[in-house]
Each structure stands twice: as C-alpha cells, then as structure tokens.
Scaffold this motif. Structure first.
Motif, PDB file in Angstrom:
ATOM      1  N   GLU B  73     -11.564  27.355  10.900  1.00 53.57           N
ATOM      2  CA  GLU B  73     -10.997  27.304  12.242  1.00 53.57           C
ATOM      3  C   GLU B  73     -10.126  26.080  12.413  1.00 53.57           C
ATOM      4  N   GLY B  74     -10.710  24.985  11.956  1.00 56.67           N
ATOM      5  CA  GLY B  74      -9.989  23.718  12.081  1.00 56.67           C
ATOM      6  C   GLY B  74      -8.643  23.801  11.398  1.00 56.67           C
ATOM      7  N   GLN B  75      -8.686  24.432  10.226  1.00 63.92           N
ATOM      8  CA  GLN B  75      -7.423  24.540   9.505  1.00 63.92           C
ATOM      9  C   GLN B  75      -6.421  25.357  10.278  1.00 63.92           C
ATOM     10  N   GLU B  76      -6.935  26.464  10.770  1.00 60.62           N
ATOM     11  CA  GLU B  76      -6.030  27.312  11.537  1.00 60.62           C
ATOM     12  C   GLU B  76      -5.441  26.551  12.704  1.00 60.62           C
ATOM     13  N   SER B  77      -6.339  25.880  13.387  1.00 60.74           N
ATOM     14  CA  SER B  77      -5.867  25.207  14.589  1.00 60.74           C
ATOM     15  C   SER B  77      -4.886  24.103  14.250  1.00 60.74           C
ATOM     16  N   SER B  78      -5.160  23.472  13.150  1.00 58.02           N
ATOM     17  CA  SER B  78      -4.259  22.368  12.802  1.00 58.02           C
ATOM     18  C   SER B  78      -2.887  22.884  12.439  1.00 58.02           C
ATOM     19  N   LYS B  79      -2.831  24.147  12.096  1.00 56.01           N
ATOM     20  CA  LYS B  79      -1.526  24.688  11.764  1.00 56.01           C
ATOM     21  C   LYS B  79      -0.695  24.937  13.024  1.00 56.01           C
ATOM     22  N   ILE B  80      -1.406  25.135  14.123  1.00 55.27           N
ATOM     23  CA  ILE B  80      -0.669  25.437  15.360  1.00 55.27           C
ATOM     24  C   ILE B  80      -0.010  24.182  15.857  1.00 55.27           C
ATOM     25  N   GLN B  81       1.273  24.312  16.076  1.00 52.39           N
ATOM     26  CA  GLN B  81       2.008  23.125  16.485  1.00 52.39           C
ATOM     27  C   GLN B  81       1.810  22.827  17.965  1.00 52.39           C
ATOM     28  N   ASP B  82       1.919  23.848  18.800  1.00 53.67           N
ATOM     29  CA  ASP B  82       1.754  23.629  20.250  1.00 53.67           C
ATOM     30  C   ASP B  82       0.278  23.738  20.614  1.00 53.67           C
ATOM     31  N   TRP B  83       0.004  23.215  21.782  1.00 51.58           N
ATOM     32  CA  TRP B  83      -1.412  23.240  22.187  1.00 51.58           C
ATOM     33  C   TRP B  83      -1.790  24.637  22.615  1.00 51.58           C
ATOM     34  N   ASP B  84      -3.052  24.910  22.359  1.00 44.97           N
ATOM     35  CA  ASP B  84      -3.549  26.246  22.619  1.00 44.97           C
ATOM     36  C   ASP B  84      -4.370  26.222  23.903  1.00 44.97           C
ATOM     37  N   PRO B  85      -3.937  26.927  24.944  1.00 43.84           N
ATOM     38  CA  PRO B  85      -4.665  26.873  26.224  1.00 43.84           C
ATOM     39  C   PRO B  85      -6.101  27.383  26.096  1.00 43.84           C
ATOM     40  N   ARG B  86      -6.294  28.318  25.131  1.00 42.18           N
ATOM     41  CA  ARG B  86      -7.649  28.861  25.005  1.00 42.18           C
ATOM     42  C   ARG B  86      -8.628  27.782  24.520  1.00 42.18           C
ATOM     43  N   THR B  87      -8.130  27.009  23.547  1.00 41.13           N
ATOM     44  CA  THR B  87      -8.972  25.922  23.049  1.00 41.13           C
ATOM     45  C   THR B  87      -9.261  24.926  24.160  1.00 41.13           C
ATOM     46  N   MET B  88      -8.222  24.652  24.894  1.00 42.65           N
ATOM     47  CA  MET B  88      -8.380  23.729  26.015  1.00 42.65           C
ATOM     48  C   MET B  88      -9.450  24.217  26.980  1.00 42.65           C
ATOM     49  N   LEU B  89      -9.383  25.501  27.241  1.00 48.41           N
ATOM     50  CA  LEU B  89     -10.353  26.094  28.153  1.00 48.41           C
ATOM     51  C   LEU B  89     -11.763  25.951  27.597  1.00 48.41           C
ATOM     52  N   ASN B  90     -11.885  26.222  26.312  1.00 50.13           N
ATOM     53  CA  ASN B  90     -13.192  26.073  25.653  1.00 50.13           C
ATOM     54  C   ASN B  90     -13.711  24.659  25.811  1.00 50.13           C
ATOM     55  N   ASN B  91     -12.793  23.727  25.522  1.00 43.25           N
ATOM     56  CA  ASN B  91     -13.191  22.325  25.602  1.00 43.25           C
ATOM     57  C   ASN B  91     -13.684  21.979  27.007  1.00 43.25           C
ATOM     58  N   LEU B  92     -12.903  22.452  27.960  1.00 45.85           N
ATOM     59  CA  LEU B  92     -13.262  22.096  29.344  1.00 45.85           C
ATOM     60  C   LEU B  92     -14.608  22.702  29.742  1.00 45.85           C
ATOM     61  N   SER B  93     -14.789  23.941  29.330  1.00 43.87           N
ATOM     62  CA  SER B  93     -16.057  24.567  29.704  1.00 43.87           C
ATOM     63  C   SER B  93     -17.220  23.883  28.995  1.00 43.87           C
ATOM     64  N   SER B 157      -7.521  18.985  16.212  1.00 47.61           N
ATOM     65  CA  SER B 157      -8.580  18.434  15.372  1.00 47.61           C
ATOM     66  C   SER B 157      -9.223  17.243  16.044  1.00 47.61           C
ATOM     67  N   SER B 158      -8.384  16.452  16.738  1.00 46.97           N
ATOM     68  CA  SER B 158      -8.982  15.300  17.409  1.00 46.97           C
ATOM     69  C   SER B 158      -9.864  15.765  18.552  1.00 46.97           C
ATOM     70  N   VAL B 159      -9.452  16.859  19.162  1.00 46.81           N
ATOM     71  CA  VAL B 159     -10.294  17.401  20.223  1.00 46.81           C
ATOM     72  C   VAL B 159     -11.643  17.793  19.667  1.00 46.81           C
ATOM     73  N   SER B 160     -11.557  18.503  18.563  1.00 51.27           N
ATOM     74  CA  SER B 160     -12.828  18.962  18.033  1.00 51.27           C
ATOM     75  C   SER B 160     -13.666  17.797  17.546  1.00 51.27           C
ATOM     76  N   SER B 161     -12.953  16.701  17.178  1.00 48.39           N
ATOM     77  CA  SER B 161     -13.732  15.544  16.751  1.00 48.39           C
ATOM     78  C   SER B 161     -14.546  15.006  17.912  1.00 48.39           C
ATOM     79  N   VAL B 162     -13.984  15.141  19.067  1.00 51.04           N
ATOM     80  CA  VAL B 162     -14.745  14.707  20.231  1.00 51.04           C
ATOM     81  C   VAL B 162     -15.857  15.705  20.501  1.00 51.04           C
ATOM     82  N   GLU B 163     -15.479  16.908  20.318  1.00 48.38           N
ATOM     83  CA  GLU B 163     -16.429  17.981  20.570  1.00 48.38           C
ATOM     84  C   GLU B 163     -17.724  17.779  19.798  1.00 48.38           C
TER      85      GLU B 163
END
Lengths: 664, 494
Positions: B73-93, B157-163
């Motif tokens: 997952e991390g790899q996939e996400s790191s490939k995405i250049q722009d921020w992903d609102p879904r991930t953001m939503l996950n983080n917030l929840s 990835s930094s987000v998930s590091s916080v996660e």
C-alpha cells in the motif's frame, strides 16, 4: 555371336580382376608417365586408371570439374600449380570427394575465403591433413572455418600472418585431434593462442612455433603434453632464462628440440627446458646463446642424444670435450661456422664419437689435416661430410677421406684444396650420391671421368666454377651416372653443346644450371629438353648463344619446367611467348634480356597461366599498363623489380678477388 | 499542544514537534539530539507500549505478512503524486477515533481519581500517558495538514508514519509492520540499534526503530539454535524488507516530505526550512554514540526466501553491509531494467553496473561463442580454456572485411551472407552490435597498416582490364598450340 568373340583379340587383362590390375598399377606409382600411357590404351584402361588414382595435382584449375568427374577416388589433392584457387573450386572438390579426401595442399594457392575452407572442413570428414602455408591473407574468420574439420591431424599454417589468437583459438577448440601444427611466422599469435592449443589439443606430437613472440607462459602447458615429440622454437626472442626458470619440469616425451636463434636462452634456460626430457635425441642450438662456457653442465643430461647442431655457436675446446665425454651415441654433429673449432677439439670428439655418421664443419677455418686425419681414423661409418671452405685442409687430407671412409654418401668440399689424387681416392666411395666440388679449380677432366665410372649412384654433382672441366669430363659423367638429377656447371666456360647432348642421356635430370657457359647453344638445350622430360629447374643466365629456338624446344617438351632464369640471354618476344605453353612454369627471372619488348613481355605475362613470381627490370615497370599488373596479381602472380646495372664479365677470374681466402 | 494543522511553519512549537516527528520518522537524524531521546525514554514505561511489543513478538510471522501488505500500500501511495482525499479521510477518521479513545481514558482516570486519590505516582504516570497520546495526535494532525502542501511528494508515507504512532498505542501488530516500512534508512536504524541498551529496545523510541530488531533478535535465536554456521554472539543478523531495499529515498524532510538518498543532503536541504537547522549541531554529522559495550558485528540477510543469502538457507552466507544487501537483492531478485542503449544487449538491475558497463561497452571486443564478452583477451582465453565447447567468436565484421581480392565480389558477398547466418549462433553478440562496425574489430587486424596491406591487392576491375586486353588474350593460344591439344592428357600430374 561366337564368331564375333573369336574374331576379337582377347586381351589378357579381361581375365584379371580389378584388384589385380590395381596392384599392378600400384607398382607403377613412381612413374606417372607410364600410368598416363596406360590410361590412353583403351577405354577400360582409362576407366581403371581413373578408379585407381588416389592423388591429384591439377595443372589447370579451369578444368577442375572434368578432373573431378574423371577421378572419383581421390585421397590427396595438391593445388600447388593453381595459384588461384577460389571458393568455387574448393567447394566442388569438397563435394566431389566428400568421403575420400584425406589431405589437401593449398600452400601455393590464394583467393579462397572462409566459404571454401568451411566447405572443405565441414563436408570432408576424413580430412586429416591441411596445408595452408603462405596463406598470408588468411584471416581469423577463415581460420575459424578450419575449426570445423574435427578430424584434422596435421595443419600447416606457416606465414599466415593475419591469423591471431582468435583464429588459432577456434582451431584449438575445433580440431581436438591435431597431432601436428606448424605456426611458423604467424607473427600475431601470442601466448594465449598457443597456450590454448596446448590445453585443448592433448594429442599434439609436433609443434612448430618458430618466429613467434611467445614467452614461457605458453611453454608451461606445452611441456605438459604427454605426446609431444617435436618442439621447434626457432627465433623466439620472448623466451628467456628468467622465464624458463619458472618451469617445473620439461616434457618427458620430447625427442626433438630446436631453439636455434633464441638469443635469450643460455645454458641455464636450456637446462630447465630439457629437465626430465630423457628421450631427447635431436637438439639444435644453432646461432643461439645456449652454448657458453658452462654448456657442459647441460650435456650430462643428454647422453641419449643422436644429433646436435651448434651452427654459429661459440664452441670452444671445453664444449667439444664435453660433447665427446657425454654424447657418445651421437650420430650427427653440425659445427658449421663455429670459429672456435680447432684440431684439438675435433680430434677429441672424433676419438669418442665413433658412431658419428654426419659431420658438418663448414667454414671451420682452423681445421687442418690433423682433424681430418683423426675423423677418418675413428669415424669410419661416416656417411655425410660437409667441409665447404675449410681452406686450411690440405690436399693430402682429402686423400685420407677417400681412403678411410668408404661408406660416404654425401660430400661437400666446395672451395677446398683438392687435387687429382684427392678426387681419385674419393672414387672409392661407391655409395656417393651427392658430390659438391664447387670452386675446386684443379680438378681436371681426366679425374672427373673416373667419377663417372665409379660413382654410379651419383644424383647431385656440383661443378660450380670448375673451369678446367670440358665436354670430356661431363660426357663421362653423363655416361656413368644414369640417375643424375642435378648438375651445376655454372661458369664452366669450356663446356659446349656436346656436354648437354650427352647429359640428355640422364633421363632423371631435374635441375640444370649452366649459368655463364657461352659455348652452349640452343642445340644443346634442345637435346636436353627433348630427352630430359623431368627438367624442373633451369638456369641459363648469361648463356649468350641460347636463343628462341631453345625456348621453343623447351616449350614443346619440358612440361615439368617450374623455374627458369633467362637473364642476359638473346631471347626475343617469340621465345618468351613460346614458354607460355609450359603450364607448370611458376618462377621466371628475365633481367637484361635485350631482345624483349614491353609488348612482348605484356603478351607473355598474360599468356602464362600458372606464373607465381616474375623478376623483371624496373625499367619495364612504367612500360607495362597498370591494369596488366592488376590482372596478374589477381591471378596470383607477384612481381619483383630489380634495378641491377647490366654486368659485363670482362675478366673470367675477377670474382676470385672477392672470395675470402684463409691462407695460413 | 496545538492540534491545528495550519500552524505557520515558523512557529517555534511546531518546529519542535516537527523535530519530534522527524526524529521518529527518520531515526538517523540524531541531530534531533539525545535530548529528545531522553524525553521519549520517559514513555518507555508505558505499559501499553510494552504490551504491544510482547504482543507483536509472539506472532512475528503474521506481522511480516502484515508488513508486506502495508508495504505494498505504502508503495502504491508513494507513487501517487497528488494527495489522495480518501487517505486524508481515513487519517482524519482515525484521528477522530483516537481522540475518542483518549476521551474515554481521561474519563476512566477521572472516575478512578474520585475513588482512589492515594496514589500520586500512578496519577502522574497516567498524565504522562495522556500527554504522549496527545502529542502523537498533534503530530499526526500536522503531518496530515502537511500532505496538502503542493510540493509534497512523499506526504502519504509521512502520514502513515504518524499513523503508526497511533497504532503503537493501540498495540496493533499491523501498524508495527508499518513502522518497519517507514524505516527507510536501514543504516540509521542499525546505528541506533547498536547504540541502544536493552531497556531502550522496549522504549517508545525503540518502537519504531527497533521493532524489527526485536523481531530479528528472535530470529537470531532461531539461527543460534540451528547454530553451526554462525558462531553465537559474533554476529548480529539483520534483515531488511524488500520495500526498504528498493526504496528510492531513505531520508525524508519532515517539513516538505522531500526524499533524499543521503542524510547529508537532507541536512543541507533542511537549512532552507529555518535558521534552527543552520546551527553547527544541526548540521553536524551524527556521531556514533560511543558505547562501552563491544558493538556486535552486523551481518545482513536477504529477505528472499530460498536465497543463499537468506538467513534461513542451509548454507547461509551473510551479506556484509546494507549496500551489499541492496545490490545483491537488485542483481539477484529483481528485473534488469537498465539496458545499455549502445549495445542493446546488456541489461542491469543496478544502475551503477550499467554505468560501469558503459565505460567498457564497445571496447569489449573479445567475445566467446557463448555470448559472453570480455574486455581483455586473456580473460576470454581463460574462459575458453575452462569450458568445453566454447570457442572464440570472430566478429561478423571480420567476415565482411575478409573479402579477398576477387573478381567475383558479388558472389563472394553472397557467400559471406550465407555464412553470416551460419555464424549467427556463434556470435549473437557481435551481430547485435553490427551497427557499430569498429566495436568488434580486434585492434590490430584492421589497423591502418593492415588496410594498407590489403590495398596492395585491390579488387581488380578485371572485366575492364580483360576487355581492354582482349586482343592479347585472344592471341595467346596461337603461341601455345599444345595447351589445347594436350589438355586432356596433361591436365593432371603427380
């Protein structure tokens, strides 16, 4: 029907089976002319002869397809008369003799590429011998094609100057059964290629690596070869004592070792090279540095030696003494041009080496009567004695030779003092087949005629500048020596046509040199040409009476003529063009032939088919169109340009002034 | 303790917290100082952290699996250049959930305090616990906000590091796996490992740094049981995960998320984020903490199961350094993606290998029939001497060049072509590089001198020559009448 059969004369050959006729033909193998006549008798003989023939030496490459059809059972093909052997020829040969061809000689041929070689190597699986010497344009790619001949046992590649390690590496990997390989003058081959041969071809028996820039690195694997018998390392400057010291052990099976002209191998290096080589029997150290004061230390290891060549070495008495002490079984000793050879040394070895058969003391200027005395006393089985230019040897000594060494077969006393008494004693050597009496000015007809009476086995006679000789002597020789093959009468200016007419009895005559005999004319030459069909080499330079008539008769009869020198002869364009019908003629020197015009030369050059080498005067270079050279070179002919001034020999003895004399 | 994500960057407290995060995310950054380490060592006593550790150590295999999943997952996400609102939503929840948990905890404490006030130690401990939880939540918030910055590449990835921090407090095995993923700089990790005392391993700082160590130590024990290859105690075997090995960057800026291969480059980069990064202490190369205890020699294991370099292999041969691990893994277990554009044949998985090859490409003219090329002739011949059936391969160019003077040039060429095909199998390499004719020539063969030699025997314009001289040729038989008559008889001799 029966009547018909009765009418026909029944040939006795009809009842003979093919095998028996083949056996009969086998007995005629030495006489090709007879077999040719046999084949022309009738159709059945023709076909039998075609079936019987095993070897082929085509004269005209153009007719190769007919030849291939006629002879189906050929084992050996020799293309030395075909300077131009293109791929097509090789392909057709390989297709025709796919199952029979065992050897092929391409040493004089050019213009084939890897296509032809690949066809030969790939199709003819019985091919065991391949001579590619002088293929100076042979590249690695072509060498790689040879590698397809898996059964190849003998390969000659002398002077294949373009072949590098890559090509020879392919051969090493492909031809694992190689027993002999000659890489002489293949100057681009280094340690790597040679080392690979030694590692891959374990059956190697004979290896010629002369003139290569190899070092001891490749010698290590070579000396490990279990079958190696002959190792020739002439002039390998890369091999030195330092390197040889690293070798652990010599080759046990080695029998012949030649390190002539290896200036960096002293007796130290030699010692490590022959370490363990117990079977060594032939050793050549000519013109090298191996013979030093300590050389004797090596010799005790060489007690089994049969032959040793020390030409041009710094031989001293101690060396001679060591040879005498250790090499008692020696049969052949060559001390040619060893200035240190003295009577003392010769006497010492002569007393010990009683088995000696061949001795060469050419140009040993210190040798005198005493040496000859001791040699003839102890070495009674001597068969060969070469003592050219031993000017200190007296006339009496020559007498001793004839008296004591009756088994002498070869004798070279060129430039010695010999009188009639000496020659008279030599007559006792009835086995003599080669006698060289060059520059023996005292020899007269009288004694020479006695040679003709006694030495009936004589095959070679050299009478170079024996100016006292006349027709009488030559006639006696011609009558007495029917098997004479070579005679040199250069500058015997008293010789006339009579000599040649009598010499025409010697049907085996192959080489005739009558350079500078002004009394010889076309008549004599015609007699020779008509009778001596085997004539191969002819030198008639400065025979100012031989003209076109002689050439025409040569052209008609001497079909085996290979080499001719016509310089200074009054031959014209007609004579030269007549010679063009001699298909085997390969080598021609025509300098200062005033009767020739550039157009004549041009026409002749184009008419000659097998010509490989022509020596011409530089002045013709500009007169002959460039395109002709191109065509000739394209056919495989090379031109050598000479720019010697026209010489007029005014004083017949003028040459003597240039001859070094060593009078005490 | 400001939970707002939009705090200006030059805010001092934010900077501090950034440094915290930085520290956690990339432990190599020792410029963060021992100060922080000490601070976090307070959390070591966190019982929850401890339990989480014990919990994880009991099921290492599961965790590895989880790690891999997360890694993907991390790899996939790191490939995405722009921020992903879904991930953001996950983080917030996720943050929301955490705050609720914290709320509950405080409530419990509050209730307990009503019942029993006689244990101030415990109270203080609980306070610390809550502080820690809050801090991590704040950090997570900030980094979530940071992901909105335009230039952030590795925000996720930094987000998930916080996660994962939340995860640790939740004692979630999966999140532990994530910790490992975030350990993008293996060197730093090992350094830290070597510097830490056993107690530290269980500490909060150790959570992200040493979870893998814990894991590995467990395995080392296994190895020690197998025992015959590795003398116990002389080695410490570390195993990086595939993703760590293949990660492009190993150092990330905590502020903007930019990735770097070297920590020094990151330090240089950090200077742009404020004056506090320009201090000598911040710019200094992180020293190894001198320890009185002897440092264990570290050896590395390849994560590829079945590989000889994998520690489970019977004849395990450890790798000596992280770099060895990386190169080994790429060379052995990855596709060769870098291909040489010059020869179009050689492919490499390590870019440095390609660069090395490019230095020699075209100069490797010594080639074997097996296709191997060598830059040195002696190496080729050593190779041929060693292997049965291998032969030196002559470059195809040489076949073209070998055309001898011939009036049948075209025929010859055709023949050459035929042979080219035959030869193809022997010299694939040479053929492949056929567009570079000089590359496979031996240096001497076609040197100028040899070419000159060839010119001595030029291909003759024989047709012209013969036609121009036809008058001579036609006459030649006039002078040699025998050649025709006796041709049949004399066409051979012995």
């Amino acid at each position: 029907m029966e009547e018909d059969q009765a009418l026909k004369p029944i040939s006795p050959f009809v009842s003979l089976s093919e095998e028996i006729i083949f056996t009969i033909l086998d007995c005629l193998n030495e006489d090709p002319q007879t077999k040719k006549s046999f084949s022309l008798v009738c159709k059945s003989f023709h076909s039998i002869e075609s079936q019987h023939r095993k070897s082929l030496k085509p004269l005209y490459i153009e007719l190769i397809s007919r030849i291939l059809n006629r002879y189906p059972q050929i084992h050996h093909v020799d293309l030395t008369y075909c300077p131009r052997a293109e791929d097509e020829v090789l392909v057709s040969i390989s297709s025709a003799y796919r199952y029979t061809l065992r050897s092929i000689n391409l040493s004089r041929s050019r213009f084939f590429t890897h296509v032809g070689l690949s066809s030969l190597a790939g199709k003819c699986w019985r091919l065991v011998e391949l001579d590619l010497s002088n293929a100076t344009e042979l590249t690695d790619a072509q060498a790689a094609a040879i590698a397809e001949a898996k059964n190849l046992e003998k390969l000659w590649m002398a002077r294949c100057k373009l072949v590098s390690d890559m090509g020879v590496g392919c051969i090493a990997v492909g031809c694992k059964k190689l027993r002999l390989i000659c890489l002489k003058w293949c100057v681009r081959i280094t340690d790597l290629g040679v080392g690979l041969i030694a590692r891959k071809c374990k059956d190697i028996q004979s290896l010629d690596l002369s003139y290569l820039l190899i070092t001891e690195k490749c010698l290590a694997p070579i000396l490990q070869l279990q079958q190696l018998k002959e190792l020739i390392l002439v002039e390998c400057p890369g091999i030195d004592d330092e390197g040889l010291r690293t070798l652990k052990e010599g080759c046990k099976s080695l029998e012949v070792l030649n390190i002539s002209k290896c200036h960096n191998i002293s007796n130290v290096g030699l010692f490590s090279l022959i370490n363990g080589a117990e079977r060594l029997s032939h050793l050549s150290l000519a013109y090298g540095a191996a013979v030093t004061a300590d050389f004797a230390k090596c010799l005790y290891k060489l007690s089994g030696l049969k032959s040793i060549k020390l030409d041009g070495c710094l031989v001293t008495f101690s060396t001679m003494k060591a040879i005498g002490d250790w090499c008692v079984s020696l049969k052949e000793l060559s001390l040619c041009k060893c200035s240190g050879v003295t009577d003392e040394g010769i006497s010492y070895i002569a007393q010990r080496l009683i088995l000696l058969q061949k001795l060469d003391i050419t140009c040993c200027h210190k040798v005198t009567y005493a040496s000859i005395d001791s040699i003839t006393k102890s070495c009674t089985t001597l068969t060969t004695l070469r003592m050219e230019a031993c000017s200190m040897v007296s006339e009496e000594a020559i007498v001793l030779i004839g008296q004591r060494c009756e088994s002498l077969e070869e004798m070279d006393i060129t430039g010695n003092n010999i009188n009639d008494a000496g020659l008279e004693s030599i007559l006792r050597c009835s086995e003599l087949f080669s006698l060289k009496l060059g520059v023996c000015l005292n020899i007269t007809d009288c004694r020479l005629s006695r040679v003709g009476v006694y030495c009936q086995k004589l095959r070679e006679l050299d009478l170079y500048r024996c100016m006292a000789i006349t027709d009488v002597g030559i006639t006696a020789i011609a009558n007495g020596c029917p098997v004479l093959e070579m005679i040199n009468m250069a500058y015997c200016d008293k010789v006339t046509d009579g000599s040649l007419i009598s010499l025409s009895q010697c049907l085996q005559l192959k080489a005739l040199e009558i350079r500078g005999c002004p009394c010889v004319s076309s008549v004599g030459l015609s007699a020779i040409a008509t009778n001596c069909k085997q004539l191969t080499i002819l030198d008639i330079k400065k025979c100012c009476n031989i003209d076109d008539t002689g050439m025409v008769s040569l052209a008609q009869c001497s079909q085996y003529l290979k080499q001719i020198n016509l310089s200074y002869c009054p031959v014209t364009d007609v004579g030269l063009l007549a010679l063009a019908s001699i298909s085997r003629l390969q080598n021609m020197t025509i300098l200062h032939v005033t009767g020739l015009t550039s157009n004549g030369i041009l026409a002749a050059l184009l008419a000659f088919r097998g010509l490989m080498k022509v020596k011409l005067h530089t002045s013709f270079k500009s007169l002959i169109p460039r395109s002709v050279f191109t065509v000739m070179e394209h056919r495989g002919c090379a031109f050598h340009w000479r720019n010697k001034a026209f010489q007029v020999e005014t004083d017949p003895k003028g040459w003597l002034l240039h001859l070094p004399r060593h009078e005490g | 303790m400001e939970p707002e994500p939009n705090v200006p960057l030059n805010n001092q407290s934010l900077a501090n917290s950034n440094r915290h995060q930085h520290k956690w995310k990339d432990p190599l950054f020792l410029d963060c100082g021992i100060r922080f380490e000490q601070q976090f060592s307070d959390f070591n006593q966190s019982s929850e952290a401890q339990t989480s550790f014990s919990c994880n150590s009991t099921k290492p295999n599961q965790r590895i699996g989880a790690q891999e999943n997360q890694m993907n997952e991390g790899q996939e996400s790191s490939k995405i250049q722009d921020w992903d609102p879904r991930t953001m939503l996950n983080n917030l929840s996720f943050l929301e959930k955490k705050i609720h948990q914290l709320q509950d905890l405080v409530r419990v404490i509050d209730r307990r305090r009503d019942q029993d006030t006689g244990r101030p130690d415990e109270l203080m401990f609980q306070q610390q616990l809550i502080t820690a939880d809050l801090t991590s939540t704040i950090v997570q918030l900030i980094s979530t906000a940071g992901s909105l910055l335009p230039s952030v590449k590795h925000n996720l990835s930094s987000v998930s590091s916080v996660e994962q921090f939340g995860g640790t407090t939740n004692s979630s095995g999966e999140v532990f796996g994530d910790v490992v993923i975030q350990q993008n700089n293996p060197i730093s990790k090992t350094e830290n490992q070597s510097n830490q005392t056993p107690i530290d391993l269980t500490g909060y700082t150790g959570v992200e740094q040493n979870s893998i160590t814990e894991d590995l130590e467990l395995k080392i024990d296994d190895d020690a049981d197998e025992g015959e290859i590795l003398p116990p105690g002389s080695y410490e075997i570390l195993q990086l995960e595939k993703e760590e090995i293949l990660a492009l960057h190993t150092h990330f800026c905590t502020i903007c998320g930019k990735g770097f291969k070297r920590d020094a480059n990151l330090r240089m980069h950090m200077r742009g984020h404020g004056d506090e990064y320009k201090t000598p202490a911040a710019l200094a190369k992180p020293d190894k903490e001198t320890s009185s205890e002897p440092i264990l020699i570290k050896r590395y294991s390849c994560p590829y199961v079945g590989c000889k370099r994998n520690k489970d292999h019977k004849k395990f041969q450890p790798l000596k350094s992280i770099l060895c691990v990386k190169n080994h893994y790429k060379r052995t277990h990855c596709d060769k993606t870098y291909s040489c554009i010059r020869c179009n044949t050689k492919k490499f998985s390590v870019i440095a290998d390609l660069k090395t090859h490019e230095k020699h490409c075209g100069r490797e003219k010594w080639l074997c029939s097996c296709g191997t090329t060598f830059s040195r002739k002696d190496k080729l011949f050593g190779h041929i001497a060693l292997f049965q059936g291998h032969t030196p391969a002559i470059p195809v160019d040489e076949f073209k060049g070998s055309a001898l003077p011939s009036d049948q040039g075209q025929k010859c060429e055709a023949a050459n072509n035929v042979d080219l095909i035959n030869f193809e199998s022997n010299a694939m390499d040479a053929k492949g590089s056929g567009d570079d004719p000089t590359s496979y020539f031996t240096p001497i063969t076609f040197g100028p001198s040899i070419v000159g030699g060839f010119n001595e025997f030029p291909r003759p314009p024989s047709e012209d020559a013969e036609s121009s001289l036809s008058f001579l040729l036609s006459g030649r038989f006039d002078y040699s009448p025998k050649s025709g008559r006796f041709a049949g008889l004399n066409d051979t001799s012995v």
